[in-house]
Write an enzyme that holds these catalytic residues in place. Structure first.
Site, PDB file in Angstrom:
ATOM      1  N   GLY A   1      12.615  -2.062 -14.877  1.00 20.58           N
ATOM      2  CA  GLY A   1      14.018  -1.686 -14.665  1.00 20.58           C
ATOM      3  C   GLY A   1      15.149  -2.087 -13.564  1.00 20.58           C
TER       4      GLY A   1
ATOM      5  NE  ARG B   1      18.298   4.211  -4.694  1.00 23.67           N
ATOM      6  CZ  ARG B   1      17.689   4.994  -3.816  1.00 23.67           C
ATOM      7  NH1 ARG B   1      16.456   4.524  -3.426  1.00 23.67           N
ATOM      8  NH2 ARG B   1      18.485   5.799  -3.020  1.00 23.67           N
TER       9      ARG B   1
ATOM     10  CE  LYS C   1      11.961  -0.303 -10.449  1.00 28.55           C
ATOM     11  NZ  LYS C   1      13.483   0.224 -10.048  1.00 28.55           N
TER      12      LYS C   1
ATOM     13  CB  THR D   1       3.392  -2.993  -3.009  1.00 28.29           C
ATOM     14  OG1 THR D   1       4.482  -2.609  -3.189  1.00 28.29           O
ATOM     15  CG2 THR D   1       2.369  -2.868  -3.882  1.00 28.29           C
TER      16      THR D   1
ATOM     17  CG  HIS E   1       9.336   6.356  -3.286  1.00 27.92           C
ATOM     18  ND1 HIS E   1       8.759   5.514  -4.460  1.00 27.92           N
ATOM     19  CD2 HIS E   1      10.465   5.951  -3.000  1.00 27.92           C
ATOM     20  CE1 HIS E   1       9.784   4.908  -4.868  1.00 27.92           C
ATOM     21  NE2 HIS E   1      10.811   5.063  -4.090  1.00 27.92           N
TER      22      HIS E   1
ATOM     23  NE  ARG F   1      10.139  10.299  -6.461  1.00 23.54           N
ATOM     24  CZ  ARG F   1      10.533   9.384  -6.263  1.00 23.54           C
ATOM     25  NH1 ARG F   1      11.988   9.137  -5.586  1.00 23.54           N
ATOM     26  NH2 ARG F   1       9.994   8.001  -6.419  1.00 23.54           N
ATOM     27  NE  ARG F   2       3.110   9.257  -2.919  1.00 26.72           N
ATOM     28  CZ  ARG F   2       3.630   8.302  -2.149  1.00 26.72           C
ATOM     29  NH1 ARG F   2       4.700   7.334  -2.541  1.00 26.72           N
ATOM     30  NH2 ARG F   2       3.475   8.097  -0.952  1.00 26.72           N
TER      31      ARG F   2
ATOM     32  CG  ASP G   1       6.697   2.483  -6.810  1.00 28.48           C
ATOM     33  OD1 ASP G   1       7.313   1.349  -7.003  1.00 28.48           O
ATOM     34  OD2 ASP G   1       7.212   3.613  -6.763  1.00 28.48           O
TER      35      ASP G   1
END
Length: 176
Positions: A8, A11, A14, A34, A51, A54-55, A84
């Site tokens: 997609g 922002r 995804k 990555t 990121h 959130r995990r 990701d």
């Protein structure tokens, strides 16, 4: 093998969708990052931090700035790998010759097809706008577009995330 591609625009959600799929897998999740951290780029570091926050804390995070295929090769059937993102991985390797790039992508596609892990790959869609003015931009767009297409052709499920909504292209679309 369960290979899932989430693609997609920038922002659009995804990564959040891919994270939801990883949680729902019920497997041991390894987040394969990555990106490289650049202390001189505060905005980039803030994105990475969002990121990370959130995990779930139970997820392992490993880096695959260049050698993504070997990370996938190390997986077990009890694993869920969340990669990701492919766009960042492609950007990391733009300096590679066409022959080197082809070898790297062949290795990656080969490992994806024989992996017993659930593998979720996040990829940015490019090429929906203006043709990049510079050769490096066109090279990035072409390499990422082709890689996304190749992975989409072997994936068990492909999702398009746009405008905060998710479409299951495997149900709605037809493979070329």
């Amino acid at each position: 093998m369960q290979l899932i591609l989430v693609t997609g625009a920038a922002r659009c959600g995804k990564s959040e969708w891919a994270e939801k799929l990883a949680i729902e897998s019920g497997k041991i999740v390894t987040y394969i990052a990555t990106a490289t951290v650049d202390p001189a780029d505060a905005e980039w570091e803030a994105r990475i931090l969002r990121h990370q926050q959130r995990r779930p804390g139970t997820w392992q995070t490993v880096s695959a700035v260049e050698d993504l295929a070997s990370r996938i090769d190390r997986s077990q059937p009890s694993d869920c790998l969340l990669v990701d993102s492919l766009g960042t991985w492609v950007a990391n390797l733009l300096d590679r010759s066409d022959a080197e790039w082809e070898k790297l992508t062949d290795e990656l596609l080969g490992k994806l097809t024989v992996s017993f892990a659930t593998t979720i790959l996040v990829s940015e869609e490019t090429g929906w706008g203006v043709v990049p003015a510079y050769p490096s931009g066109r090279l990035f767009r072409d390499r990422l577009g082709m890689l996304t297409r190749q992975i989409g052709s072997i994936a068990s499920t492909v999702y398009l995330v746009t405008g905060g909504h998710v479409l299951n292209l495997s149900q709605l679309g037809t493979k070329i």
